[in-house]
Design an enzyme around this catalytic site. Structure first.
Site, PDB file in Angstrom:
ATOM      1  N   ASP A 136      87.663   8.930-112.551  1.00 22.55           N
ATOM      2  CA  ASP A 136      88.277   9.703-113.474  1.00 22.55           C
ATOM      3  C   ASP A 136      87.227  10.088-114.495  1.00 22.55           C
ATOM      4  O   ASP A 136      86.688   9.387-115.356  1.00 22.55           O
ATOM      5  CB  ASP A 136      89.179   9.133-113.968  1.00 22.55           C
ATOM      6  CG  ASP A 136      90.536  10.036-114.047  1.00 22.55           C
ATOM      7  OD1 ASP A 136      90.568  11.518-113.898  1.00 22.55           O
ATOM      8  OD2 ASP A 136      91.600   9.470-114.525  1.00 22.55           O
ATOM      9  N   LYS A 154      87.475  13.064-110.571  1.00 22.01           N
ATOM     10  CA  LYS A 154      88.834  13.757-111.078  1.00 22.01           C
ATOM     11  C   LYS A 154      88.771  14.306-112.221  1.00 22.01           C
ATOM     12  O   LYS A 154      88.479  13.550-113.171  1.00 22.01           O
ATOM     13  CB  LYS A 154      90.040  12.934-110.717  1.00 22.01           C
ATOM     14  CG  LYS A 154      91.607  13.498-110.978  1.00 22.01           C
ATOM     15  CD  LYS A 154      92.737  12.489-110.571  1.00 22.01           C
ATOM     16  CE  LYS A 154      93.049  11.411-111.681  1.00 22.01           C
ATOM     17  NZ  LYS A 154      93.480  12.005-113.056  1.00 22.01           N
ATOM     18  N   ASP A 180      91.563   6.706-115.880  1.00 23.49           N
ATOM     19  CA  ASP A 180      91.208   6.530-117.048  1.00 23.49           C
ATOM     20  C   ASP A 180      92.555   5.918-117.962  1.00 23.49           C
ATOM     21  O   ASP A 180      92.583   5.609-118.956  1.00 23.49           O
ATOM     22  CB  ASP A 180      90.834   7.848-118.016  1.00 23.49           C
ATOM     23  CG  ASP A 180      91.669   8.955-117.759  1.00 23.49           C
ATOM     24  OD1 ASP A 180      92.675   8.803-117.314  1.00 23.49           O
ATOM     25  OD2 ASP A 180      91.604   9.836-118.594  1.00 23.49           O
ATOM     26  N   SER A 181      93.664   5.804-116.927  1.00 24.59           N
ATOM     27  CA  SER A 181      94.736   4.976-117.362  1.00 24.59           C
ATOM     28  C   SER A 181      94.022   3.600-117.969  1.00 24.59           C
ATOM     29  O   SER A 181      94.934   2.920-118.613  1.00 24.59           O
ATOM     30  CB  SER A 181      95.695   4.791-116.300  1.00 24.59           C
ATOM     31  OG  SER A 181      95.156   4.396-115.172  1.00 24.59           O
ATOM     32  N   GLU A 227      91.241  16.854-115.466  1.00 22.64           N
ATOM     33  CA  GLU A 227      92.527  17.561-115.531  1.00 22.64           C
ATOM     34  C   GLU A 227      92.671  18.735-116.017  1.00 22.64           C
ATOM     35  O   GLU A 227      91.812  19.030-116.750  1.00 22.64           O
ATOM     36  CB  GLU A 227      93.246  16.464-116.653  1.00 22.64           C
ATOM     37  CG  GLU A 227      93.359  15.012-116.230  1.00 22.64           C
ATOM     38  CD  GLU A 227      94.123  14.137-117.413  1.00 22.64           C
ATOM     39  OE1 GLU A 227      94.492  14.834-118.471  1.00 22.64           O
ATOM     40  OE2 GLU A 227      94.245  12.907-117.169  1.00 22.64           O
ATOM     41  N   GLU A 264     101.402  15.354-111.338  1.00 22.45           N
ATOM     42  CA  GLU A 264     101.978  14.320-112.176  1.00 22.45           C
ATOM     43  C   GLU A 264     103.215  14.692-112.898  1.00 22.45           C
ATOM     44  O   GLU A 264     103.250  15.804-113.538  1.00 22.45           O
ATOM     45  CB  GLU A 264     100.997  13.614-113.080  1.00 22.45           C
ATOM     46  CG  GLU A 264     101.766  12.465-114.092  1.00 22.45           C
ATOM     47  CD  GLU A 264     100.725  11.603-114.692  1.00 22.45           C
ATOM     48  OE1 GLU A 264      99.309  11.871-114.360  1.00 22.45           O
ATOM     49  OE2 GLU A 264     100.842  10.818-115.381  1.00 22.45           O
TER      50      GLU A 264
HETATM   51  O1  KIV Z   1      94.226   7.620-114.842  1.00 19.86           O
HETATM   52  C1  KIV Z   1      95.217   7.681-114.075  1.00 19.86           C
HETATM   53  O2  KIV Z   1      95.345   6.579-113.683  1.00 19.86           O
HETATM   54  C2  KIV Z   1      95.697   8.772-113.160  1.00 19.86           C
HETATM   55  C3  KIV Z   1      96.605   8.615-112.356  1.00 19.86           C
HETATM   56  C4  KIV Z   1      98.007   8.158-113.198  1.00 19.86           C
HETATM   57  C5  KIV Z   1      96.904   9.841-111.564  1.00 19.86           C
HETATM   58  O3  KIV Z   1      95.261   9.678-113.500  1.00 19.86           O
END
Ligand code: KIV
Length: 273
Positions: free
Chosen positions: A88, A117, A49-50, A119, A186
Site C-alpha cells: 500500500d 495500491k 497502511d491499516s 487511493e 470500500e
Molecule cells: O490498508 C488497508 O488495510 C486497506 C484495506 C482495508 C483494503 O486498504
C-alpha cells in the site's frame, strides 16, 4: 495429498475473476502471519497502511510512512508466500507528482511487493497510467478511502446518492482503462459495488461492499476478533465462529477463505449497506 499450490500471478487472478471464482484477500503485516495465511489458502496478501491503526495504535492511517510500509512489505515478502503480494502506498507518498509516485512504488516493489495500491479516483488516473506503463501493476481503491477520512467527514458509506454513485462508476471505469489490474471498493452499497464489478473485467475486491464483488478483503485483526470495540457491520469474527468449530488462527483463516469462496461471506442480509 494436496498438490503444491503454484504462486499466484496476475494472470491467475484475472482467470479467477473471469471464471467467477471468488478471490480471498487479507491484510498481512509480518512474516509469521504471511506463512499462516498462505498455508490457509489466502489468494492475496495486502500489506495495508491499516497497520498504522492496527499495529501502531494510531487514530488513522495518515501518519504511516513509506519507510514503514517498505519494512512491513519486506517482512511479508521474506516469508515467500505463494499468495499475490500488494504493498500500500501511504499518504503523502504519491500525491505530489507522478515522479514521487514512481519513486515510492519502486521502493515497495524492491521490498518485495508485486503490485502497489493507491487511493482515490480522477487525479490518480494519470498516476496509474504512468506506473502501469513502467511495468508496475496497480490496484486502485475507491469508496471510503481512509487517507481522505477527514475530507470525507468520517468513516461513512460512500456512493449512496445518485451523483456520488455515478462518480464512483466513472472513476472505476477510468482507472481500469488506465491499466489498474485490480480495484478495492470500500464501504459502498452492495448494489453499486455489484454494478461496478459487472461493468469491469478486472477483479473488484470488496470490503463492506457486499457479496457481488469478485472477491473480499478484511483487516486480519478484525476477522480474528482482536480489534478493540464494536466491529463494523461488514466484519465477521471467524475466531468466534460457531460451536464445535476447529480452534486456532489457521482454522479461522481457512473458514474465511472457504466462506469467501462459497459465498457464505459476506451475507447481503447481515454485512452489507
Ligand atoms: O490498508 C488497508 O488495510 C486497506 C484495506 C482495508 C483494503 O486498504
Amino acid at each position: 495429498m494436496t498438490p503444491e499450490r503454484k504462486p499466484t500471478t496476475l494472470q491467475r487472478l484475472r482467470a479467477m475473476r473471469a471464471a467467477g471464482e471468488k478471490i480471498a484477500m487479507l491484510t498481512c503485516y509480518d512474516a509469521c502471519f504471511a506463512q499462516v495465511l498462505d498455508a490457509a489458502g489466502v489468494d492475496v496478501l495486502l500489506v495495508g497502511d491499516s497497520l498504522g491503526m492496527v499495529l501502531q495504535g494510531r487514530p488513522s492511517t495518515l501518519p504511516v510512512t513509506l519507510d514503514e510500509m517498505a519494512y512491513h512489505t519486506r517482512c511479508v515478502a521474506t516469508a515467500g508466500p505463494r499468495a499475490w503480494l500488494i504493498g500500500d502506498l501511504p499518504f503523502g507518498s504519491y500525491q505530489a507528482s507522478v515522479e514521487q509516485a514512481l519513486h515510492s512504488a519502486a521502493r515497495l516493489m524492491q521490498a518485495g511487493a508485486q503490485m502497489v495500491k493507491l487511493e482515490g479516483g480522477g487525479w490518480t488516473t494519470e498516476v496509474v497510467r504512468q506506473l502501469v506503463e513502467r511495468g508496475i501493476p496497480v490496484c486502485a481503491h475507491l469508496g471510503l478511502t481512509p487517507q481522505s477520512v477527514h475530507a470525507l467527514g468520517g468513516w461513512r458509506v460512500q456512493g449512496r446518492e445518485d451523483q456520488a454513485a455515478d462518480t464512483l462508476r466513472r472513476q472505476a471505469r477510468e482507472l481500469a482503462e488506465a491499466g489498474a489490474a485490480m480495484l478495492v471498493l470500500e464501504l459502498v452499497p452492495s448494489a453499486l459495488a455489484g454494478s461496478i464489478t459487472a461493468a469491469l473485467e478486472i477483479p473488484v475486491i470488496g470490503i463492506g461492499a457486499g457479496p457481488l464483488c469478485s472477491g473480499q478483503v478484511l483487516v486480519l485483526h478484525d476477522m480474528l476478533g482482536l480489534a478493540p470495540g464494536r466491529p463494523p457491520r461488514f466484519v465477521r469474527d471467524f475466531m468466534a465462529d460457531g460451536d464445535g468449530a476447529e480452534p486456532g488462527i489457521a482454522a479461522a483463516v481457512r473458514r474465511y477463505v472457504a466462506a469467501v469462496k462459497d459465498g457464505g461471506f459476506p451475507l447481503e442480509s447481515v454485512h452489507t449497506y
